[in-house]
Design an enzyme around this catalytic site. Structure first.
Site, PDB file in Angstrom:
ATOM      1  CD  GLU A 155      -7.310  -0.808   6.121  1.00  0.00           C
ATOM      2  OE1 GLU A 155      -8.219  -1.657   6.146  1.00  0.00           O
ATOM      3  OE2 GLU A 155      -7.216   0.064   5.236  1.00  0.00           O
ATOM      4  CD  GLU A 202      -8.211  -5.032   3.449  1.00  0.00           C
ATOM      5  OE1 GLU A 202      -7.237  -5.315   2.719  1.00  0.00           O
ATOM      6  OE2 GLU A 202      -8.228  -5.219   4.679  1.00  0.00           O
TER       7      GLU A 202
END
Length: 267
Positions: free
Chosen positions: A141, A121
């Site tokens: 995730e 990210e």
């Protein structure tokens, strides 16, 4: 030079090198790391002598994202002495990870080893990306029942083809460096252990260019990304024309005519 126990800061000429330094945890995010990162971004933009930034990790890894073991044990992200910084600016962690902050100077990422979850990210907030051949990327995730809330559901489909972005987001599988290069997540794959050298070489090329021009070009690319072509072209002129009126632009032309390297003064 700044930094914290989990974030090293050093200068390499006109390049500021920020090193995530928590190798025992594969540079998993901690509060000291996030505070050091945000302060590093601010320091780079405040110093006219800094023309580029290189972001890398210590110990053979880039960043393994959030420290799930610490969170599972209710240990939080450590660094209680920095809690006042988060209280004063609850958005600090997003700024550190480049979700809510875009540095004025170009940022080159040098990735070795793991660059997953929050690491991938944060990578999306950088401008140019170099990876060692054994580097691993991915957004894990969903495999943990979590959401990649660091910006990936918005940014990733704008940076790589949507089909690849959705596969990465929805499967949570790891991506080797060569596949990451093929889908456009990184720009260079180099022999292991040389990503930082390559990133510094790219930064040095940036540093040799006119800093006002470089910063205006970067700003224009991001400002116009979501505009129509006509709107973007108009915005580009607003950014670009003032550059031609600078002393640096005149110096660049003189240096070319005189067959010498230019000496830019940010003027």
């Amino acid at each position: 030079m700044g930094g914290t126990e989990h974030l090293d800061v050093r200068r390499e000429g006109a390049t500021l090198v920020l090193t995530l330094n928590r190798p025992e945890a594969k540079n998993a995010l901690s509060l000291p790391m996030l505070v050091g990162l945000y302060d590093g971004w601010l320091a780079a933009d405040a110093d006219d002598g800094v023309r580029s930034v290189v972001l890398t990790g210590a110990g053979g890894d880039f960043c393994a994202g959030m420290d799930l073991k610490a969170l599972a044990g209710d240990q939080g992200m450590g660094g209680d002495q920095y809690r006042h910084r988060m209280k004063a600016d609850p958005d600090l962690h997003w700024k550190a990870m480049l979700r809510h902050h875009r540095p004025r100077k170009p940022v080159v990422a040098a990735v070795e080893g793991y660059c997953v979850a929050g690491g991938t990210e944060m990578l999306q907030g950088t401008d140019i990306r170099v990876a060692g051949r054994s580097a691993t990327f991915g957004l894990f995730e969903v495999r943990r029942g979590l959401f990649p809330i660091g910006g990936s559901t918005v940014r990733l489909p704008r940076q790589i083809p949507r089909t690849h972005a959705l596969e990465m987001l929805l499967t949570g599988r790891p991506y080797p460096a060569e596949e990451a290069e093929r889908i456009g997540l990184v720009g260079h794959v180099v022999p292991d252990g040389t990503a930082l050298d390559k990133a510094l070489a790219i930064a040095e090329r940036i540093n040799a260019c006119g800093p006002l021009a470089v910063e205006a070009v970067k700003a224009s690319v991001y400002e116009t990304a979501e505009l129509t072509e006509a709107e973007g072209l108009a915005a580009e002129l607003r950014r670009g024309w003032p550059v031609f009126d600078t002393d640096d632009a005149k110096e660049g032309a003189r240096a070319f005519a005189e067959k010498r390297e230019p000496h830019y003064r940010r003027a």
